[in-house]
Scaffold this motif. Structure first.
Motif, PDB file in Angstrom:
ATOM      1  N   ASP A  35      38.819 -34.879  -2.013  1.00 43.67           N
ATOM      2  CA  ASP A  35      38.201 -33.561  -1.803  1.00 43.67           C
ATOM      3  C   ASP A  35      39.053 -32.424  -2.340  1.00 43.67           C
ATOM      4  O   ASP A  35      38.707 -31.249  -2.143  1.00 43.67           O
ATOM      5  CB  ASP A  35      37.951 -33.346  -0.306  1.00 43.67           C
ATOM      6  CG  ASP A  35      36.885 -34.292   0.237  1.00 43.67           C
ATOM      7  OD1 ASP A  35      36.074 -34.767  -0.566  1.00 43.67           O
ATOM      8  OD2 ASP A  35      36.898 -34.559   1.456  1.00 43.67           O
TER       9      ASP A  35
ATOM     10  N   GLU B 184      43.928 -40.006   4.143  1.00 47.20           N
ATOM     11  CA  GLU B 184      44.650 -39.269   3.109  1.00 47.20           C
ATOM     12  C   GLU B 184      43.932 -39.377   1.762  1.00 47.20           C
ATOM     13  O   GLU B 184      43.821 -38.387   1.027  1.00 47.20           O
ATOM     14  CB  GLU B 184      46.079 -39.809   2.991  1.00 47.20           C
ATOM     15  CG  GLU B 184      46.881 -39.684   4.271  1.00 47.20           C
ATOM     16  CD  GLU B 184      48.310 -40.166   4.093  1.00 47.20           C
ATOM     17  OE1 GLU B 184      48.745 -40.276   2.919  1.00 47.20           O
ATOM     18  OE2 GLU B 184      48.986 -40.432   5.095  1.00 47.20           O
TER      19      GLU B 184
ATOM     20  N   ARG C   2      48.453 -29.045   2.357  1.00 51.13           N
ATOM     21  CA  ARG C   2      47.199 -28.905   3.106  1.00 51.13           C
ATOM     22  C   ARG C   2      46.882 -30.197   3.862  1.00 51.13           C
ATOM     23  O   ARG C   2      46.406 -30.155   5.008  1.00 51.13           O
ATOM     24  CB  ARG C   2      46.065 -28.568   2.149  1.00 51.13           C
ATOM     25  CG  ARG C   2      44.730 -28.320   2.841  1.00 51.13           C
ATOM     26  CD  ARG C   2      43.655 -27.970   1.833  1.00 51.13           C
ATOM     27  NE  ARG C   2      42.350 -27.768   2.474  1.00 51.13           N
ATOM     28  CZ  ARG C   2      41.226 -27.540   1.823  1.00 51.13           C
ATOM     29  NH1 ARG C   2      41.248 -27.464   0.482  1.00 51.13           N
ATOM     30  NH2 ARG C   2      40.102 -27.376   2.474  1.00 51.13           N
ATOM     31  N   LEU C   3      47.174 -31.330   3.251  1.00 53.95           N
ATOM     32  CA  LEU C   3      46.963 -32.619   3.912  1.00 53.95           C
ATOM     33  C   LEU C   3      47.832 -32.725   5.165  1.00 53.95           C
ATOM     34  O   LEU C   3      47.367 -33.172   6.224  1.00 53.95           O
ATOM     35  CB  LEU C   3      47.297 -33.752   2.944  1.00 53.95           C
ATOM     36  CG  LEU C   3      47.275 -35.180   3.499  1.00 53.95           C
ATOM     37  CD1 LEU C   3      45.869 -35.553   3.934  1.00 53.95           C
ATOM     38  CD2 LEU C   3      47.795 -36.162   2.458  1.00 53.95           C
TER      39      LEU C   3
ATOM     40  N   SER D 233      42.431 -31.904  -1.677  1.00 49.62           N
ATOM     41  CA  SER D 233      43.489 -31.437  -0.786  1.00 49.62           C
ATOM     42  C   SER D 233      44.859 -31.738  -1.384  1.00 49.62           C
ATOM     43  O   SER D 233      45.107 -32.847  -1.869  1.00 49.62           O
ATOM     44  CB  SER D 233      43.354 -32.114   0.577  1.00 49.62           C
ATOM     45  OG  SER D 233      44.415 -31.746   1.431  1.00 49.62           O
TER      46      SER D 233
ATOM     47  N   GLN E 262      46.573 -29.672   7.853  1.00 51.86           N
ATOM     48  CA  GLN E 262      45.214 -29.701   8.372  1.00 51.86           C
ATOM     49  C   GLN E 262      44.749 -31.078   8.845  1.00 51.86           C
ATOM     50  O   GLN E 262      43.781 -31.155   9.610  1.00 51.86           O
ATOM     51  CB  GLN E 262      44.245 -29.178   7.311  1.00 51.86           C
ATOM     52  CG  GLN E 262      44.470 -27.719   6.946  1.00 51.86           C
ATOM     53  CD  GLN E 262      43.399 -27.181   6.012  1.00 51.86           C
ATOM     54  OE1 GLN E 262      42.476 -27.900   5.610  1.00 51.86           O
ATOM     55  NE2 GLN E 262      43.496 -25.905   5.665  1.00 51.86           N
TER      56      GLN E 262
ATOM     57  N   ALA F  32      40.955 -37.104   1.758  1.00 49.24           N
ATOM     58  CA  ALA F  32      41.328 -35.701   1.634  1.00 49.24           C
ATOM     59  C   ALA F  32      41.747 -35.368   0.204  1.00 49.24           C
ATOM     60  O   ALA F  32      41.425 -34.296  -0.318  1.00 49.24           O
ATOM     61  CB  ALA F  32      42.470 -35.385   2.601  1.00 49.24           C
ATOM     62  N   ARG F  33      42.438 -36.280  -0.459  1.00 51.00           N
ATOM     63  CA  ARG F  33      42.856 -36.028  -1.843  1.00 51.00           C
ATOM     64  C   ARG F  33      41.656 -36.014  -2.785  1.00 51.00           C
ATOM     65  O   ARG F  33      41.629 -35.259  -3.761  1.00 51.00           O
ATOM     66  CB  ARG F  33      43.869 -37.085  -2.276  1.00 51.00           C
ATOM     67  CG  ARG F  33      45.239 -36.930  -1.602  1.00 51.00           C
ATOM     68  CD  ARG F  33      46.280 -37.791  -2.284  1.00 51.00           C
ATOM     69  NE  ARG F  33      47.601 -37.562  -1.715  1.00 51.00           N
ATOM     70  CZ  ARG F  33      48.133 -38.276  -0.731  1.00 51.00           C
ATOM     71  NH1 ARG F  33      47.425 -39.281  -0.206  1.00 51.00           N
ATOM     72  NH2 ARG F  33      49.339 -37.998  -0.279  1.00 51.00           N
TER      73      ARG F  33
END
Length: 288
Positions: free
Chosen positions: A174, A168, A180-181, A176, A184, A171-172
């Motif tokens: 990047d 997580e 979306r997290l 997100s 996806q 992703a954040r």
């Protein structure tokens, strides 16, 4: 006798016991299936058998020519498909939110969920709430009352908590967002759990009976389980066959055919979900 021989003897004993229990379960099932292809006279005269002497599809022709059975089957499919979709979406969203330690009021909400597992509002208060919302004689009364099952929610929340936090955070970084997290990253990783609870909810919705007779007044909206009870318990009921009404005595073959057709969808679906089901049962129970 050495230890290796004792272990083998124990394994053989377990296998024999499981085979016996398997036969005890399988034989009645085979009787229900194959006797549905037999004639009424053969069932009444032969007693227990596996393969009928005369094969016939009269029981299935009768069921599929009866508007009540076809309508009940369609109703069951609608209730199951839509209800399971609502169950999975709402359970996943709530479980994902409760898995976040930064959620304000998380402990209070979790306590309320656990409290409903121990104490329920009762049938009459729930009926009054459904009635005041104008949901009587609507499928929404079935879908919303059982939209989230507390036990499934708690297990799915535990599954989400087991997902590494590093995924997580990466992703954040990047860029997100939370939705979306979830869509996806979290949900694709959670397919074993989602498949497991999809199967649970499918069985739960497909077996809808009590809530249907409680909240539905129109008999044309009844699902398959209510119709099945009428076949198994009702002795003489007016049936509509190909546009005409006639009194029909349900033969054992018709009853067994209705049982087989009721269980058939779940028997078809389960093998395709068994792989994810086994994984989900293990992963979802690692952490409480």
């Amino acid at each position: 006798m050495n230890q290796n021989a004792k272990d083998k003897a124990f394994d053989y004993a377990i296998i024999i016991i499981l085979l016996v229990f398997g036969l005890l379960i399988l034989l009645p099932l085979l009787y229900v299936i194959f006797s549905s292809f037999a004639t009424k006279q053969e069932i009444n005269t032969r007693g227990f058998f596996i393969f009928p002497n005369v094969w016939t599809l009269d029981s299935y022709r009768f069921l599929f020519s009866h508007n009540g059975f076809v309508t009940a089957y369609k109703n069951a499919v609608i209730i199951t498909v839509v209800g399971t979709a609502i169950n999975i979406v709402l359970t996943s969203l709530m479980a994902y939110g409760l898995s976040k330690r930064w959620l304000i009021g998380r402990s209070t909400i979790s306590f309320m969920v656990v409290f409903t597992m121990l104490f329920s509002g009762g049938m009459i208060p729930t009926y009054l709430v459904v009635y005041s919302l104008g949901l009587i004689n609507s499928y929404w009364s079935i879908w919303l009352v059982n939209a989230i099952l507390s036990f499934n929610l708690i297990v799915m929340r535990s599954f989400f908590q087991n997902i590494p936090v590093e995924l997580e955070e990466s992703a954040r970084i990047d860029g997100s967002g939370e939705w979306r997290l979830l869509v996806q990253i979290i949900l694709p990783l959670s397919m074993p759990a989602i498949a497991t609870f999809t199967l649970f909810y499918l069985v739960f919705q497909w077996n809808t009976y009590f809530t249907a007779i409680l909240y539905l007044n129109d008999t044309r909206m009844y699902p398959l389980q209510v119709f099945l009870r009428q076949i198994l318990v009702g002795a003489d009921i007016l049936m509509q066959t190909t546009g005409t009404e006639s009194e029909y005595e349900y033969s054992p073959a018709v009853r067994n055919a209705s049982i087989f057709l009721t269980a058939l969808p779940l028997l078809i679906i389960y093998p395709f979900m068994q792989k994810h089901f086994n994984k989900g049962m293990l992963l979802g129970s690692v952490k409480g």
